[in-house]
Write an enzyme that holds these catalytic residues in place. Structure first.
Site, mmCIF file in Angstrom:
data_model
loop_
_atom_site.group_PDB
_atom_site.id
_atom_site.type_symbol
_atom_site.label_atom_id
_atom_site.label_comp_id
_atom_site.label_asym_id
_atom_site.label_seq_id
_atom_site.Cartn_x
_atom_site.Cartn_y
_atom_site.Cartn_z
ATOM 1 N N HIS A 46 1.019 -1.124 0.237
ATOM 2 C CA HIS A 46 -0.230 -0.124 -0.281
ATOM 3 C C HIS A 46 0.636 1.322 -0.463
ATOM 4 C CE1 HIS A 46 -3.781 -1.828 1.554
ATOM 5 N NE2 HIS A 46 -3.710 -2.758 0.762
ATOM 6 N N GLU A 48 1.250 3.628 1.813
ATOM 7 C CA GLU A 48 1.201 4.229 2.995
ATOM 8 C C GLU A 48 2.661 3.782 3.529
ATOM 9 O OE1 GLU A 48 -1.924 3.642 2.097
ATOM 10 O OE2 GLU A 48 -3.149 4.558 3.754
ATOM 11 N N CYS A 83 -6.074 1.765 5.953
ATOM 12 C CA CYS A 83 -6.514 0.831 6.409
ATOM 13 C C CYS A 83 -6.008 -0.204 7.751
ATOM 14 C CB CYS A 83 -6.348 -0.629 5.491
ATOM 15 S SG CYS A 83 -4.862 -0.555 5.239
ATOM 16 N N CYS A 86 -1.965 0.170 7.617
ATOM 17 C CA CYS A 86 -1.243 0.962 7.475
ATOM 18 C C CYS A 86 -1.870 2.535 8.956
ATOM 19 C CB CYS A 86 -1.513 1.515 6.415
ATOM 20 S SG CYS A 86 -1.586 0.985 5.119
#
Lengths: 152, 152
Positions: A46, A48, A83, A86
């Site tokens: 992801h 992040e 999420c 993260c």
């Protein structure tokens, strides 16, 4: 957030869900990444998480470093509410501040489903600024999913 | 869990908090890693996250792969209850099953503080087996922190 939006669009260009993240220290960008889950075949890729890893690298920690993995000087700017993975990484990395754009009502862990950045039971809390250029951030995602549907 | 304990001890050997993780598919080990946060200066380098990334790589996804980041065939075996970041990664990676050793009452997100693996609002749930060789897993951690205190 403009740079994070540029990163999000770069993700869409290779078929990844368009989310972008930028790590900033003292007004300077130290990392900018986008979601690469599909491109790398890596569920942890992801935006992040990648940006935080780069930011830690930029902090010059590494072998024998003195706790350079602590990112308390970092503000992470991301187009979508993080999420649980993260948001957990923000806590694990002792990140100083989070700024995000669009809320994620299905998986967001910084106010929507959970609020991992503000749990006094964990060993770090950080301030969160939500909704920055939210409409633009959401539109990049909506355009991506619309184009996927049209392609089917 | 024996292999995961070996990995945990390998983390302690370079001064990292001793947590080890092993990813298994059909009885075969596809990844084994340990916590490398201090060694790499990377706050995301928890054993579980590293093992999931390796497992995704072993699944042969990569560029143009057809969803190889989905780890539904993987059982992750880890010595300590995963934190929010790592539990979130289990959900994000659609991991098939989690087996862990010692509970983490301060940061555990698979039963202690949160139960991210069993939240029907998220897009994946997975079964969790807790407490496997828990005393041994906890002892490796306790020994590490005792030795740190003695060194001070």
């Amino acid at each position: 957030m403009g740079l994070a939006l540029d990163e999000a669009r770069a993700a869409a260009a290779h078929g990844d869900v368009p989310v972008g993240a930028v790590a900033v220290v003292d007004g300077a960008v130290v990392a900018r990444r986008h979601n690469e889950r599909e491109r790398l075949g890596d569920p942890t890729a992801h935006a992040e998480l990648l940006a935080l890893r780069d930011a830690a690298g930029a902090a010059g920690a590494g072998a024998g470093g003195s706790g350079g993995w602590r990112l308390d000087a970092v503000t992470l700017v991301v187009t979508l509410e993080p999420c649980p993975m993260c948001a957990g990484a923000l806590v694990a990395g002792r990140v100083g501040r989070l700024v995000f754009g669009a809320p994620d009502l299905k998986a967001g862990a910084c106010g929507s489903l959970y609020n991992l950045c503000a749990d006094p039971r964990l060993n770090h809390e950080l301030p969160v600024v939500a909704g920055v250029r939210a409409a633009e951030c959401a539109a990049v995602l909506a355009d991506f999913f619309t184009s996927l549907r049209l392609r089917d």
